[in-house]
Scaffold this motif. Structure first.
Motif, PDB file in Angstrom:
ATOM      1  N   LYS A  46     -33.398 -49.496 -12.445  1.00  0.00           N
ATOM      2  CA  LYS A  46     -33.032 -47.997 -12.301  1.00  0.00           C
ATOM      3  C   LYS A  46     -33.496 -47.059 -13.054  1.00  0.00           C
ATOM      4  N   TRP A  47     -33.722 -47.318 -14.445  1.00  0.00           N
ATOM      5  CA  TRP A  47     -34.515 -46.613 -15.054  1.00  0.00           C
ATOM      6  C   TRP A  47     -36.088 -46.271 -14.661  1.00  0.00           C
ATOM      7  N   LEU A  48     -36.779 -47.499 -14.415  1.00  0.00           N
ATOM      8  CA  LEU A  48     -38.026 -47.104 -13.883  1.00  0.00           C
ATOM      9  C   LEU A  48     -38.211 -46.181 -12.564  1.00  0.00           C
ATOM     10  N   TRP A  49     -37.310 -46.442 -11.801  1.00  0.00           N
ATOM     11  CA  TRP A  49     -37.061 -45.433 -10.704  1.00  0.00           C
ATOM     12  C   TRP A  49     -37.046 -44.138 -11.005  1.00  0.00           C
ATOM     13  N   ALA A  50     -35.777 -43.947 -11.964  1.00  0.00           N
ATOM     14  CA  ALA A  50     -35.700 -42.530 -12.277  1.00  0.00           C
ATOM     15  C   ALA A  50     -36.790 -41.761 -13.109  1.00  0.00           C
ATOM     16  N   ALA A  51     -37.529 -42.640 -13.760  1.00  0.00           N
ATOM     17  CA  ALA A  51     -38.579 -41.916 -14.457  1.00  0.00           C
ATOM     18  C   ALA A  51     -39.686 -41.888 -13.549  1.00  0.00           C
ATOM     19  N   HIS A  52     -39.468 -41.986 -12.390  1.00  0.00           N
ATOM     20  CA  HIS A  52     -40.647 -41.893 -11.376  1.00  0.00           C
ATOM     21  C   HIS A  52     -41.759 -42.697 -11.456  1.00  0.00           C
ATOM     22  N   PHE A  53     -41.734 -44.104 -12.188  1.00  0.00           N
ATOM     23  CA  PHE A  53     -42.964 -44.799 -11.975  1.00  0.00           C
ATOM     24  C   PHE A  53     -43.074 -45.526 -10.640  1.00  0.00           C
ATOM     25  N   TYR A  54     -41.842 -45.642  -9.990  1.00  0.00           N
ATOM     26  CA  TYR A  54     -41.871 -46.376  -8.726  1.00  0.00           C
ATOM     27  C   TYR A  54     -41.033 -45.252  -7.803  1.00  0.00           C
ATOM     28  N   LEU A  55     -41.563 -45.301  -6.461  1.00  0.00           N
ATOM     29  CA  LEU A  55     -40.880 -44.246  -5.386  1.00  0.00           C
ATOM     30  C   LEU A  55     -39.589 -44.693  -4.980  1.00  0.00           C
ATOM     31  N   THR A  56     -39.356 -46.233  -4.853  1.00  0.00           N
ATOM     32  CA  THR A  56     -38.013 -46.411  -4.665  1.00  0.00           C
ATOM     33  C   THR A  56     -37.336 -47.662  -5.697  1.00  0.00           C
ATOM     34  N   ARG A  57     -36.232 -47.525  -5.900  1.00  0.00           N
ATOM     35  CA  ARG A  57     -35.547 -48.539  -6.542  1.00  0.00           C
ATOM     36  C   ARG A  57     -35.838 -50.143  -6.184  1.00  0.00           C
ATOM     37  N   LYS A  58     -36.053 -50.197  -4.804  1.00  0.00           N
ATOM     38  CA  LYS A  58     -36.210 -51.634  -4.476  1.00  0.00           C
ATOM     39  C   LYS A  58     -37.574 -51.966  -4.854  1.00  0.00           C
ATOM     40  N   LEU A  59     -38.667 -51.305  -4.800  1.00  0.00           N
ATOM     41  CA  LEU A  59     -40.002 -51.337  -5.463  1.00  0.00           C
ATOM     42  C   LEU A  59     -39.976 -51.690  -7.132  1.00  0.00           C
ATOM     43  N   ALA A  60     -39.200 -50.978  -7.802  1.00  0.00           N
ATOM     44  CA  ALA A  60     -38.877 -51.325  -9.182  1.00  0.00           C
ATOM     45  C   ALA A  60     -38.179 -52.567  -9.405  1.00  0.00           C
ATOM     46  N   THR A  61     -37.331 -52.835  -8.630  1.00  0.00           N
ATOM     47  CA  THR A  61     -36.477 -54.193  -8.677  1.00  0.00           C
ATOM     48  C   THR A  61     -37.611 -55.428  -8.158  1.00  0.00           C
ATOM     49  N   GLN A  62     -38.356 -55.296  -7.325  1.00  0.00           N
ATOM     50  CA  GLN A  62     -39.326 -56.179  -6.990  1.00  0.00           C
ATOM     51  C   GLN A  62     -40.330 -56.385  -8.213  1.00  0.00           C
ATOM     52  N   SER A  63     -40.828 -55.553  -8.684  1.00  0.00           N
ATOM     53  CA  SER A  63     -41.864 -55.653  -9.800  1.00  0.00           C
ATOM     54  C   SER A  63     -41.138 -56.118 -11.003  1.00  0.00           C
ATOM     55  N   VAL A  64     -39.926 -55.887 -11.291  1.00  0.00           N
ATOM     56  CA  VAL A  64     -38.992 -56.548 -12.336  1.00  0.00           C
ATOM     57  C   VAL A  64     -38.940 -58.129 -12.023  1.00  0.00           C
ATOM     58  N   GLU A  65     -38.583 -58.312 -11.018  1.00  0.00           N
ATOM     59  CA  GLU A  65     -38.360 -59.775 -10.549  1.00  0.00           C
ATOM     60  C   GLU A  65     -39.449 -60.617 -10.580  1.00  0.00           C
ATOM     61  N   CYS A  66     -40.652 -60.030 -10.254  1.00  0.00           N
ATOM     62  CA  CYS A  66     -41.876 -60.821 -10.301  1.00  0.00           C
ATOM     63  C   CYS A  66     -42.480 -61.069 -11.715  1.00  0.00           C
TER      64      CYS A  66
ATOM     65  N   ARG B 297     -37.417 -43.005 -24.323  1.00  0.00           N
ATOM     66  CA  ARG B 297     -36.760 -41.903 -25.215  1.00  0.00           C
ATOM     67  C   ARG B 297     -35.430 -41.357 -24.901  1.00  0.00           C
ATOM     68  N   ALA B 298     -34.819 -41.385 -23.519  1.00  0.00           N
ATOM     69  CA  ALA B 298     -33.821 -40.834 -23.036  1.00  0.00           C
ATOM     70  C   ALA B 298     -33.447 -42.024 -21.780  1.00  0.00           C
ATOM     71  N   ILE B 299     -32.238 -41.836 -21.537  1.00  0.00           N
ATOM     72  CA  ILE B 299     -31.509 -42.559 -20.332  1.00  0.00           C
ATOM     73  C   ILE B 299     -30.899 -41.551 -19.382  1.00  0.00           C
ATOM     74  N   ASN B 300     -31.516 -41.355 -18.189  1.00  0.00           N
ATOM     75  CA  ASN B 300     -31.129 -40.476 -17.169  1.00  0.00           C
ATOM     76  C   ASN B 300     -30.642 -41.532 -15.938  1.00  0.00           C
ATOM     77  N   THR B 301     -29.485 -41.585 -15.396  1.00  0.00           N
ATOM     78  CA  THR B 301     -29.070 -42.211 -14.243  1.00  0.00           C
ATOM     79  C   THR B 301     -29.674 -41.873 -13.088  1.00  0.00           C
ATOM     80  N   ASN B 302     -29.869 -40.574 -12.803  1.00  0.00           N
ATOM     81  CA  ASN B 302     -30.336 -39.949 -11.502  1.00  0.00           C
ATOM     82  C   ASN B 302     -31.803 -39.440 -11.745  1.00  0.00           C
ATOM     83  N   PRO B 303     -32.427 -39.831 -10.492  1.00  0.00           N
ATOM     84  CA  PRO B 303     -33.868 -39.456 -10.322  1.00  0.00           C
ATOM     85  C   PRO B 303     -33.939 -38.057 -10.664  1.00  0.00           C
ATOM     86  N   ALA B 304     -34.767 -37.640 -11.717  1.00  0.00           N
ATOM     87  CA  ALA B 304     -34.838 -36.470 -12.240  1.00  0.00           C
ATOM     88  C   ALA B 304     -36.234 -35.634 -11.519  1.00  0.00           C
ATOM     89  N   SER B 305     -36.508 -34.395 -12.036  1.00  0.00           N
ATOM     90  CA  SER B 305     -37.686 -33.974 -11.668  1.00  0.00           C
ATOM     91  C   SER B 305     -38.641 -34.504 -12.437  1.00  0.00           C
TER      92      SER B 305
END
Length: 115
Positions: free
Chosen positions: A5-25, A61-69
């Motif tokens: 969820k953090w990787l997705w909120a920090a805009h490293f991945y477009l969707t949370r599913k892609l972030a989850t798949q990357s972590v699972e692999c 540095r910070a935790i933000n639960t929602n995808p930010a700007s």
């Protein structure tokens, strides 16, 4: 907060599913250990991961639960100096490599026209 969820909120991945798949692999490491999607991260953790052709090494540095700007997302992490240096070198190598390819193409086309 979960790492996917953090990787997705920090805009490293477009969707949370892609972030989850990357972590699972096993492509994401937290403090040197391979992480699972449910791994909880906190400020100060160091993350190593790869997105497309770029390797990232960031400190949370910070935790933000929602995808930010994008501006807010960049404040959620700090890229390490080594990571920035690797990125600059990779960009330079691509630039030089593309220049060589285009130069070789020009030379080849000129010699073909002369023959």
């Amino acid at each position: 907060m979960r790492i996917d969820k953090w990787l997705w909120a920090a805009h490293f991945y477009l969707t949370r599913k892609l972030a989850t798949q990357s972590v699972e692999c096993g492509r994401v490491m937290v403090n040197g250990a391979i992480a699972r999607p449910a791994h909880l991260i906190k400020p100060g953790d160091t993350l190593n991961f790869r997105v497309i052709d770029r390797e990232w090494e960031v400190v949370v540095r910070a935790i933000n639960t929602n995808p930010a700007s994008l501006k807010e997302a960049k404040q959620m992490y700090e890229e390490t100096a080594a990571c920035r240096e690797r990125h600059i070198q990779a960009v330079e190598m691509k630039r030089v490599g593309l220049h060589r390819i285009s130069l070789q193409t020009v030379i080849r086309s000129r010699t073909e026209r002369q023959n």
